[in-house]
Design a protein around this motif. Structure first.
Motif, PDB file in Angstrom:
ATOM      1  N   SER A 181     -31.975 -21.069  15.305  1.00 18.53           N
ATOM      2  CA  SER A 181     -32.716 -21.609  16.505  1.00 18.53           C
ATOM      3  C   SER A 181     -33.765 -20.553  16.608  1.00 18.53           C
ATOM      4  CB  SER A 181     -31.906 -22.179  17.687  1.00 18.53           C
ATOM      5  OG  SER A 181     -31.222 -23.167  17.410  1.00 18.53           O
ATOM      6  N   ALA A 182     -33.396 -19.302  16.467  1.00 18.46           N
ATOM      7  CA  ALA A 182     -34.146 -18.041  16.795  1.00 18.46           C
ATOM      8  C   ALA A 182     -35.483 -18.042  15.847  1.00 18.46           C
ATOM      9  CB  ALA A 182     -33.377 -16.631  16.909  1.00 18.46           C
ATOM     10  N   MET A 183     -35.745 -18.797  14.882  1.00 15.41           N
ATOM     11  CA  MET A 183     -36.780 -18.842  14.205  1.00 15.41           C
ATOM     12  C   MET A 183     -38.171 -19.194  14.970  1.00 15.41           C
ATOM     13  SD  MET A 183     -35.587 -20.278  10.366  1.00 15.41           S
ATOM     14  CE  MET A 183     -35.612 -22.076  10.955  1.00 15.41           C
ATOM     15  N   GLN A 184     -37.466 -19.792  16.369  1.00 16.60           N
ATOM     16  CA  GLN A 184     -38.762 -20.125  17.195  1.00 16.60           C
ATOM     17  C   GLN A 184     -39.621 -18.985  17.329  1.00 16.60           C
ATOM     18  OE1 GLN A 184     -37.321 -20.966  21.296  1.00 16.60           O
ATOM     19  NE2 GLN A 184     -38.834 -19.803  21.977  1.00 16.60           N
ATOM     20  N   ASP A 185     -39.180 -17.764  17.236  1.00 11.70           N
ATOM     21  CA  ASP A 185     -39.824 -16.593  17.398  1.00 11.70           C
ATOM     22  C   ASP A 185     -40.645 -15.986  16.031  1.00 11.70           C
ATOM     23  OD1 ASP A 185     -40.937 -13.896  17.783  1.00 11.70           O
ATOM     24  OD2 ASP A 185     -38.886 -13.044  18.307  1.00 11.70           O
ATOM     25  N   GLY A 186     -42.058 -16.543  16.292  1.00 12.67           N
ATOM     26  CA  GLY A 186     -42.831 -16.601  15.022  1.00 12.67           C
ATOM     27  C   GLY A 186     -43.252 -14.986  14.835  1.00 12.67           C
ATOM     28  N   LYS A 187     -43.211 -14.332  15.788  1.00 10.21           N
ATOM     29  CA  LYS A 187     -43.423 -12.726  15.721  1.00 10.21           C
ATOM     30  C   LYS A 187     -42.612 -12.062  14.820  1.00 10.21           C
ATOM     31  CE  LYS A 187     -44.888 -10.435  19.328  1.00 10.21           C
ATOM     32  NZ  LYS A 187     -44.952  -9.889  20.566  1.00 10.21           N
ATOM     33  N   THR A 188     -41.395 -12.622  15.131  1.00  8.02           N
ATOM     34  CA  THR A 188     -39.991 -12.030  14.160  1.00  8.02           C
ATOM     35  C   THR A 188     -39.944 -12.723  12.749  1.00  8.02           C
ATOM     36  OG1 THR A 188     -39.097 -11.088  16.081  1.00  8.02           O
ATOM     37  CG2 THR A 188     -37.715 -11.283  14.147  1.00  8.02           C
ATOM     38  N   PHE A 189     -40.037 -14.034  12.864  1.00  5.37           N
ATOM     39  CA  PHE A 189     -39.872 -14.919  11.839  1.00  5.37           C
ATOM     40  C   PHE A 189     -41.068 -15.286  11.333  1.00  5.37           C
ATOM     41  CE2 PHE A 189     -35.811 -14.549  13.964  1.00  5.37           C
ATOM     42  CZ  PHE A 189     -34.955 -14.154  13.124  1.00  5.37           C
ATOM     43  N   GLN A 190     -41.983 -14.666  10.622  1.00  4.38           N
ATOM     44  CA  GLN A 190     -43.379 -14.950  10.490  1.00  4.38           C
ATOM     45  C   GLN A 190     -43.513 -16.277   9.351  1.00  4.38           C
ATOM     46  OE1 GLN A 190     -46.295 -11.652   9.800  1.00  4.38           O
ATOM     47  NE2 GLN A 190     -44.427 -10.297  10.161  1.00  4.38           N
ATOM     48  N   ILE A 196     -33.466 -20.989  27.188  1.00  2.70           N
ATOM     49  CA  ILE A 196     -33.350 -20.725  25.760  1.00  2.70           C
ATOM     50  C   ILE A 196     -34.148 -19.379  25.318  1.00  2.70           C
ATOM     51  CG2 ILE A 196     -34.620 -21.640  23.533  1.00  2.70           C
ATOM     52  CD1 ILE A 196     -33.928 -24.370  24.851  1.00  2.70           C
ATOM     53  N   ASP A 197     -35.120 -18.941  25.906  1.00  3.84           N
ATOM     54  CA  ASP A 197     -36.197 -18.178  25.472  1.00  3.84           C
ATOM     55  C   ASP A 197     -35.421 -16.648  25.227  1.00  3.84           C
ATOM     56  OD1 ASP A 197     -38.269 -19.945  24.898  1.00  3.84           O
ATOM     57  OD2 ASP A 197     -39.382 -19.392  26.653  1.00  3.84           O
ATOM     58  N   PRO A 198     -34.596 -16.477  26.498  1.00  2.00           N
ATOM     59  CA  PRO A 198     -34.257 -14.955  26.601  1.00  2.00           C
ATOM     60  C   PRO A 198     -33.246 -14.813  25.423  1.00  2.00           C
ATOM     61  CG  PRO A 198     -34.154 -15.667  28.559  1.00  2.00           C
ATOM     62  CD  PRO A 198     -34.657 -16.852  27.768  1.00  2.00           C
ATOM     63  N   ILE A 199     -32.428 -15.908  25.001  1.00  2.00           N
ATOM     64  CA  ILE A 199     -31.475 -16.013  23.827  1.00  2.00           C
ATOM     65  C   ILE A 199     -32.398 -15.913  22.586  1.00  2.00           C
ATOM     66  CG2 ILE A 199     -29.445 -17.147  22.592  1.00  2.00           C
ATOM     67  CD1 ILE A 199     -28.867 -18.406  25.478  1.00  2.00           C
ATOM     68  N   VAL A 200     -33.310 -16.355  22.453  1.00  2.00           N
ATOM     69  CA  VAL A 200     -33.899 -16.305  21.034  1.00  2.00           C
ATOM     70  C   VAL A 200     -34.592 -14.844  20.928  1.00  2.00           C
ATOM     71  CG1 VAL A 200     -36.308 -16.891  20.188  1.00  2.00           C
ATOM     72  CG2 VAL A 200     -34.939 -18.715  21.350  1.00  2.00           C
ATOM     73  N   ALA A 201     -34.846 -14.257  21.996  1.00  2.00           N
ATOM     74  CA  ALA A 201     -35.657 -12.908  22.032  1.00  2.00           C
ATOM     75  C   ALA A 201     -34.312 -11.889  21.382  1.00  2.00           C
ATOM     76  CB  ALA A 201     -36.094 -12.436  23.331  1.00  2.00           C
ATOM     77  N   ALA A 202     -33.304 -12.281  22.161  1.00  2.00           N
ATOM     78  CA  ALA A 202     -32.157 -11.382  21.944  1.00  2.00           C
ATOM     79  C   ALA A 202     -31.652 -11.409  20.258  1.00  2.00           C
ATOM     80  CB  ALA A 202     -31.050 -11.613  22.913  1.00  2.00           C
ATOM     81  N   LYS A 203     -31.436 -12.670  19.948  1.00  2.00           N
ATOM     82  CA  LYS A 203     -31.212 -13.070  18.871  1.00  2.00           C
ATOM     83  C   LYS A 203     -32.017 -12.673  17.521  1.00  2.00           C
ATOM     84  CE  LYS A 203     -26.719 -14.545  19.650  1.00  2.00           C
ATOM     85  NZ  LYS A 203     -25.536 -13.945  19.177  1.00  2.00           N
ATOM     86  N   ALA A 204     -33.192 -12.862  17.743  1.00  3.60           N
ATOM     87  CA  ALA A 204     -34.211 -12.446  17.002  1.00  3.60           C
ATOM     88  C   ALA A 204     -34.312 -11.044  16.686  1.00  3.60           C
ATOM     89  CB  ALA A 204     -35.630 -12.947  17.271  1.00  3.60           C
ATOM     90  N   LYS A 205     -34.061 -10.232  17.813  1.00  6.03           N
ATOM     91  CA  LYS A 205     -33.839  -8.897  17.659  1.00  6.03           C
ATOM     92  C   LYS A 205     -32.773  -8.170  16.853  1.00  6.03           C
ATOM     93  CE  LYS A 205     -34.289  -4.401  20.417  1.00  6.03           C
ATOM     94  NZ  LYS A 205     -33.390  -3.713  19.614  1.00  6.03           N
ATOM     95  N   GLU A 206     -31.523  -9.063  17.353  1.00  7.69           N
ATOM     96  CA  GLU A 206     -30.418  -8.658  16.581  1.00  7.69           C
ATOM     97  C   GLU A 206     -30.366  -8.870  15.119  1.00  7.69           C
ATOM     98  OE1 GLU A 206     -26.369 -11.291  16.498  1.00  7.69           O
ATOM     99  OE2 GLU A 206     -26.667 -10.151  18.457  1.00  7.69           O
ATOM    100  N   TYR A 207     -31.090 -10.006  14.756  1.00  5.05           N
ATOM    101  CA  TYR A 207     -31.245 -10.234  13.484  1.00  5.05           C
ATOM    102  C   TYR A 207     -32.007  -9.168  12.821  1.00  5.05           C
ATOM    103  CZ  TYR A 207     -32.388 -12.660   8.789  1.00  5.05           C
ATOM    104  OH  TYR A 207     -32.280 -13.181   7.600  1.00  5.05           O
TER     105      TYR A 207
END
Length: 439
Positions: free
Chosen positions: A131-140, A413-424
């Motif tokens: 689900s954290a693939m929402q973050d296109g900055k991290t998962f381009q 959702i967005d704060p969990i996305v940011a945290a999980k994307a950074k963690e990944y």
């Protein structure tokens, strides 16, 4: 990729009955492969989805000559939903010049995700994956439109709570889930919302070998007497769960599944005993939609479809969801063609197209798919789109819409996305992040 390698792969897929003819020369087509699962314990859900995807692509080729004069090459590499085979298929389709990968498993998605920055091939995982693939900055290079599993979990809770999650305080919610990355995906958000709103979350896993015999899980459910059971099931697990629920007379109006747990065939096994079971869905079947009529005319009636039309597959939720998934991919191709003034696009250009989808109501009407999927758009920072979804309910013979369009709680959702994307990203250094993306 040389002509011989490409045609060899297409010939092999055609021999297996899962491809269709496309022009031989590479410059006449774009190669859009799919990692299918028509075999194994998840085949019941995989077959209609793959058939819908295949038939939409074939319809565009037959009706329009492809997209802007370029044929769409479609071939499948069978994974059986096995992660190891999925990685092999990824490498095979990459070597054959595929400009996208469609993993069709959260497990496979997680395996190919680290490769995406290196191979520069976009991952398209509509309504599934991390689900954290929402973050296109991290998962381009990864895309999971039109809604993520965290969107789905949020919308289910919004629906069962009447829009007020605080009303769930003191209640007990079971998460009956496949013991697989897919099934575990909603847990971080559900745990966060349970802590915030005061309900008890009880995850109950179902192992791959237990899917058809869930007596132990349903014995625990009977003991726990939960207020709701949420299901993250797939394939044979769904059929096993609804059968056990009907057998134990668990109240079906307290049993709700994610979109992959809303397969017509599973509920047909219990018929009237399944009345009241609900499934969140970002797609609505409509066999009278203009695009569906064109699929019937150019593909089904022409004898070119693999769908079991005698069993109502054409009208089913999953077949028509497959159609919509191929529509999303085809629209990504069109966007890239327009942006780069190119007919035969490459993988990097397709990545841009998937990042700039604009599927508003006017576009969906133009495509002949109005009302079948909520409008959504993507951007460099948002690779999901958060289209919203409807609640569908089994009436004994079919799924019917029983809610207005639901929207997820982005503030949760967005704060969990940011945290999980950074963690990944931190765990997979060096991991490139698109710092130029501001929207």
């Amino acid at each position: 990729m040389k002509f011989t390698a490409k045609t060899a792969l297409l010939a092999a897929a055609l021999a297996a009955g899962t491809a269709f003819a496309v022009p031989a020369m590479a410059e006449d087509m774009v190669n859009l492969p799919n990692l299918s699962y028509r075999t194994g314990p998840f085949a019941a859900t995989g077959i209609p989805l793959m058939n819908g995807q295949r038939d939409y692509m074939m319809m565009l080729n037959e009706r329009d000559g492809g997209v802007n004069g370029v044929k769409l090459g479609y071939d499948e590499c069978e994974t059986g939903y096995n992660t190891e085979k999925g990685v092999e298929c990824y490498e095979k389709t990459k070597a054959a010049g595929g400009i996208v990968t469609q993993p069709w498993s959260t497990g496979i998605t997680l395996q190919v995700l680290p490769k995406s920055n290196v191979d520069k091939i976009p991952i398209l995982a509509p309504g599934y994956g991390f689900s954290a693939m929402q973050d296109g900055k991290t998962f381009q290079w990864a895309f999971n439109p039109p809604s993520s599993y965290w969107d789905g979990a949020s919308m289910i809770l919004k629906n069962i709570s009447g829009g007020d999650l605080d009303s769930l305080k003191g209640k007990k919610i079971v998460l009956l889930h496949l013991d697989h990355p897919y099934g575990k995906e909603p847990i971080p958000l559900l745990e966060s919302l349970a802590a915030k709103h005061g309900f008890t979350l009880l995850p109950i896993p179902v192992g791959l070998k237990e899917m058809q015999n869930q007596s132990a899980q349903w014995l625990q459910i009977r003991r726990e007497k939960p207020d709701f059971v949420l299901m993250w099931g797939w394939g044979a697990m769904n059929a096993g769960a609804v059968t056990e629920a009907a057998k134990t007379k668990y109240p079906m109006n307290q049993f709700v599944g994610i979109w992959w747990s809303g397969h017509d065939g599973d509920l047909k096994l219990v018929g009237d005993a399944g009345k009241g079971y609900r499934s969140i869905s970002w797609s609505l079947p409509n066999s009278e939609a203009p695009a569906m009529k064109d699929i019937k005319k150019y593909v089904v009636d022409a004898g070119k479809s693999m769908a079991n039309t005698a069993d109502g597959e054409f009208d089913s939720v999953f077949y028509q969801r497959g159609v919509l998934i191929s529509m999303i991919l085809a629209e990504g191709v069109k966007a890239a063609q327009a942006q780069f003034n190119a007919k035969v696009i490459n993988a990097e250009q397709l990545r841009w197209g998937l990042e700039n989808l604009k599927l508003d109501e006017a576009k969906l009407k133009e495509l002949g798919l109005e009302g079948m999927i909520p409008p959504f758009s993507t951007s460099c920072s948002d690779h999901t789109g958060h289209a919203g979804a409807w609640m569908l309910e089994w009436d004994g013979t079919k799924f019917v819409k029983v809610s207005e369009l639901l929207e997820s709680d982005r503030a949760a959702i967005d704060p969990i996305v940011a945290a999980k994307a950074k963690e990944y990203a931190d765990a997979n250094q060096p991991w490139p992040v698109n710092e130029e993306c501001k929207m």
